[in-house]
Motif scaffolding. Structure first.
Motif, PDB file in Angstrom:
ATOM      1  N   LEU A   1       0.821  -1.201   0.000  1.00 17.37           N
ATOM      2  CA  LEU A   1       0.000   0.000   0.000  1.00 17.37           C
ATOM      3  C   LEU A   1       0.858   1.255   0.000  1.00 17.37           C
ATOM      4  O   LEU A   1       0.606   2.189  -0.764  1.00 17.37           O
ATOM      5  CB  LEU A   1      -0.934  -0.009   1.212  1.00 17.37           C
ATOM      6  CG  LEU A   1      -1.852   1.213   1.357  1.00 17.37           C
ATOM      7  CD1 LEU A   1      -2.790   1.328   0.158  1.00 17.37           C
ATOM      8  CD2 LEU A   1      -2.657   1.122   2.659  1.00 17.37           C
ATOM      9  N   VAL A   2       1.875   1.278   0.834  1.00 16.75           N
ATOM     10  CA  VAL A   2       2.771   2.441   0.890  1.00 16.75           C
ATOM     11  C   VAL A   2       3.437   2.672  -0.461  1.00 16.75           C
ATOM     12  O   VAL A   2       3.532   3.812  -0.937  1.00 16.75           O
ATOM     13  CB  VAL A   2       3.834   2.253   1.993  1.00 16.75           C
ATOM     14  CG1 VAL A   2       4.934   3.310   1.869  1.00 16.75           C
ATOM     15  CG2 VAL A   2       3.191   2.338   3.375  1.00 16.75           C
ATOM     16  N   ALA A   3       3.873   1.603  -1.098  1.00 17.66           N
ATOM     17  CA  ALA A   3       4.513   1.737  -2.413  1.00 17.66           C
ATOM     18  C   ALA A   3       3.543   2.323  -3.435  1.00 17.66           C
ATOM     19  O   ALA A   3       3.913   3.189  -4.233  1.00 17.66           O
ATOM     20  CB  ALA A   3       5.028   0.380  -2.886  1.00 17.66           C
TER      21      ALA A   3
ATOM     22  N   PRO B   1      -5.120   2.923   6.700  1.00 16.00           N
ATOM     23  CA  PRO B   1      -4.809   1.979   5.613  1.00 16.00           C
ATOM     24  C   PRO B   1      -6.010   1.135   5.215  1.00 16.00           C
ATOM     25  O   PRO B   1      -6.221   0.858   4.034  1.00 16.00           O
ATOM     26  CB  PRO B   1      -3.693   1.115   6.210  1.00 16.00           C
ATOM     27  CG  PRO B   1      -3.044   1.997   7.222  1.00 16.00           C
ATOM     28  CD  PRO B   1      -4.146   2.831   7.806  1.00 16.00           C
ATOM     29  N   GLU B   2      -6.829   0.743   6.193  1.00 17.31           N
ATOM     30  CA  GLU B   2      -8.001  -0.077   5.903  1.00 17.31           C
ATOM     31  C   GLU B   2      -9.010   0.700   5.052  1.00 17.31           C
ATOM     32  O   GLU B   2      -9.619   0.140   4.127  1.00 17.31           O
ATOM     33  CB  GLU B   2      -8.662  -0.520   7.207  1.00 17.31           C
ATOM     34  CG  GLU B   2      -7.860  -1.507   8.032  1.00 17.31           C
ATOM     35  CD  GLU B   2      -6.717  -0.851   8.814  1.00 17.31           C
ATOM     36  OE1 GLU B   2      -5.815  -1.585   9.273  1.00 17.31           O
ATOM     37  OE2 GLU B   2      -6.720   0.406   8.961  1.00 17.31           O
ATOM     38  N   LEU B   3      -9.180   1.984   5.352  1.00 17.32           N
ATOM     39  CA  LEU B   3     -10.120   2.802   4.594  1.00 17.32           C
ATOM     40  C   LEU B   3      -9.627   3.012   3.167  1.00 17.32           C
ATOM     41  O   LEU B   3     -10.398   2.910   2.204  1.00 17.32           O
ATOM     42  CB  LEU B   3     -10.307   4.160   5.284  1.00 17.32           C
ATOM     43  CG  LEU B   3     -11.341   5.101   4.662  1.00 17.32           C
ATOM     44  CD1 LEU B   3     -12.716   4.447   4.623  1.00 17.32           C
ATOM     45  CD2 LEU B   3     -11.382   6.423   5.424  1.00 17.32           C
TER      46      LEU B   3
ATOM     47  N   ALA C   1     -10.477  -1.015  -3.445  1.00 23.68           N
ATOM     48  CA  ALA C   1     -11.299  -2.173  -3.791  1.00 23.68           C
ATOM     49  C   ALA C   1     -12.553  -1.749  -4.548  1.00 23.68           C
ATOM     50  O   ALA C   1     -12.965  -2.420  -5.504  1.00 23.68           O
ATOM     51  CB  ALA C   1     -11.675  -2.939  -2.527  1.00 23.68           C
ATOM     52  N   ASP C   2     -13.172  -0.645  -4.149  1.00 22.50           N
ATOM     53  CA  ASP C   2     -14.359  -0.153  -4.852  1.00 22.50           C
ATOM     54  C   ASP C   2     -14.051   0.108  -6.322  1.00 22.50           C
ATOM     55  O   ASP C   2     -14.820  -0.278  -7.218  1.00 22.50           O
ATOM     56  CB  ASP C   2     -14.865   1.144  -4.210  1.00 22.50           C
ATOM     57  CG  ASP C   2     -15.551   0.920  -2.872  1.00 22.50           C
ATOM     58  OD1 ASP C   2     -15.975  -0.222  -2.605  1.00 22.50           O
ATOM     59  OD2 ASP C   2     -15.662   1.887  -2.090  1.00 22.50           O
TER      60      ASP C   2
ATOM     61  N   LYS D   1       0.266  -8.058  -3.955  1.00 24.14           N
ATOM     62  CA  LYS D   1      -0.289  -9.319  -3.456  1.00 24.14           C
ATOM     63  C   LYS D   1      -1.511  -9.109  -2.562  1.00 24.14           C
ATOM     64  O   LYS D   1      -2.389  -9.980  -2.499  1.00 24.14           O
ATOM     65  CB  LYS D   1       0.791 -10.093  -2.685  1.00 24.14           C
ATOM     66  CG  LYS D   1       2.083 -10.322  -3.450  1.00 24.14           C
ATOM     67  CD  LYS D   1       1.839 -11.145  -4.712  1.00 24.14           C
ATOM     68  CE  LYS D   1       3.159 -11.451  -5.428  1.00 24.14           C
ATOM     69  NZ  LYS D   1       2.959 -12.160  -6.707  1.00 24.14           N
ATOM     70  N   ASP D   2      -1.572  -7.969  -1.864  1.00 25.31           N
ATOM     71  CA  ASP D   2      -2.719  -7.729  -0.994  1.00 25.31           C
ATOM     72  C   ASP D   2      -4.005  -7.595  -1.803  1.00 25.31           C
ATOM     73  O   ASP D   2      -5.055  -8.122  -1.428  1.00 25.31           O
ATOM     74  CB  ASP D   2      -2.496  -6.484  -0.130  1.00 25.31           C
ATOM     75  CG  ASP D   2      -2.141  -5.242  -0.949  1.00 25.31           C
ATOM     76  OD1 ASP D   2      -1.603  -5.387  -2.068  1.00 25.31           O
ATOM     77  OD2 ASP D   2      -2.405  -4.129  -0.462  1.00 25.31           O
ATOM     78  N   LEU D   3      -3.926  -6.912  -2.941  1.00 23.56           N
ATOM     79  CA  LEU D   3      -5.094  -6.755  -3.799  1.00 23.56           C
ATOM     80  C   LEU D   3      -5.365  -8.031  -4.601  1.00 23.56           C
ATOM     81  O   LEU D   3      -6.514  -8.380  -4.859  1.00 23.56           O
ATOM     82  CB  LEU D   3      -4.900  -5.569  -4.744  1.00 23.56           C
ATOM     83  CG  LEU D   3      -4.802  -4.202  -4.067  1.00 23.56           C
ATOM     84  CD1 LEU D   3      -4.522  -3.124  -5.105  1.00 23.56           C
ATOM     85  CD2 LEU D   3      -6.073  -3.875  -3.286  1.00 23.56           C
TER      86      LEU D   3
END
Length: 306
Positions: A6-8, A240-242, A248-249, A283-285
């Protein structure tokens, strides 16, 4: 590990701009919910008053295919005629597959879907719509003419163009020059619909979203009217969660649109490949969207494979 990805992403300026622009459209969508719902309710009631024959029940459980082939029952064909009469571009291809014709008599949102882009068949209420659905509804149905007159319609069309560019950006990037155009389109739209309940709050939220620095820290910024914002005018409680939910939307909306194109055999395989590459690197997405991506890839197997 997930936050490292996410940071990247957020330290990539053009990706952060893509994300903020998309989030602005979702803020706008939320404030348009009540307005579009009330307008369509009134429109539906007005049609029933002006043409009592529209109150007649469907005689043969008509489907969208019956409408397209003009073999539907008389009441449903009358509804079809009224929809075309109030469509600003009646010669264009309407997305009848969005609709259950037999429900036009009783459900105002089933009527609204006739003015929306393809792929709205699963949508049963205004709060299930994406930004494109509501913007196209406003653009094509003349029941919004009191606000979106023919004179002002270019304002809505320009924002639709911006939304389409955003969703068709295969690498999830937009340039600084594009953001300037987008901010101007937003400004014009917000001013045109300034009397809509909640639009002032939405304008403030949009201004703050455009000002926030999603990378390392929150900094001074300038809103889309060119006015300087103080450092404490940025969005609070951005976690980060928000941010991941915002991502994702947008990705879900991109995947849905690609799925529609795959089903119609009009999919841009290069766009799918670039989105796949993006998810492979993040990888998270990827963990969230691999099943959808694989399903779309399977649907598009008859075209150029990714």
């Amino acid at each position: 590990m997930c936050e490292e990805y996410l940071v990247a992403r957020l330290n990539d300026r053009e990706y952060a701009s893509w994300l903020k622009a998309g989030r602005c459209l979702y803020i706008l969508k939320d404030v348009l919910h009540n307005f579009t719902n009330e307008q369509m309710q009134g429109f539906h009631q007005a049609l029933l008053r002006m043409n009592p024959s529209l109150r007649e029940q469907c005689q043969q459980s008509c489907q969208s295919g019956d409408i397209k082939l003009s073999r539907a029952c008389s009441p449903c064909l009358q509804w079809r005629s009224e929809i075309l009469n109030h469509h600003r571009q009646p010669n264009s291809n309407l997305n009848w597959d969005n609709c259950i014709p037999s429900a036009w008599r009783t459900r105002h949102w089933e009527l609204a879907k006739a003015y929306m882009p393809r792929g709205q068949g699963h949508v049963n209420a205004v709060d299930q719509c994406d930004p494109s659905a509501l913007l196209n509804l406003i653009n094509f149905c003349d029941c919004f003419a009191s606000v979106n007159s023919y004179k002002n319609s270019s304002c809505v069309r320009e924002l639709i163009k911006c939304r389409n560019h955003l969703m068709h950006s295969a690498n999830q990037h937009v340039s600084d020059a594009w953001m300037i155009k987008f901010k101007l389109a937003l400004q014009h739209f917000v001013r045109l619909f300034s009397e809509v309940r909640g639009m002032q709050l939405a304008e403030n939220m949009i201004t703050r979203m455009l000002a926030v620095d999603l990378s390392i820290s929150f900094t001074d910024a300038v809103d889309y009217n060119g006015e300087e914002l103080a450092t404490d005018s940025v969005i609070d409680d951005v976690t980060p969660e928000l941010i991941t939910k915002w991502e994702a939307d947008l990705i879900r909306e991109m995947l849905w649109e690609l799925r529609q194109m795959a089903e119609d055999e009009t999919m841009d395989s290069n766009q799918l490949k670039m989105l796949d590459n993006f998810l492979q690197k993040n990888k998270d997405l990827k963990a969230m969207f691999s099943p959808e991506l694989q399903a779309i890839s399977t649907l598009g197997a008859g075209q150029k494979k990714i």
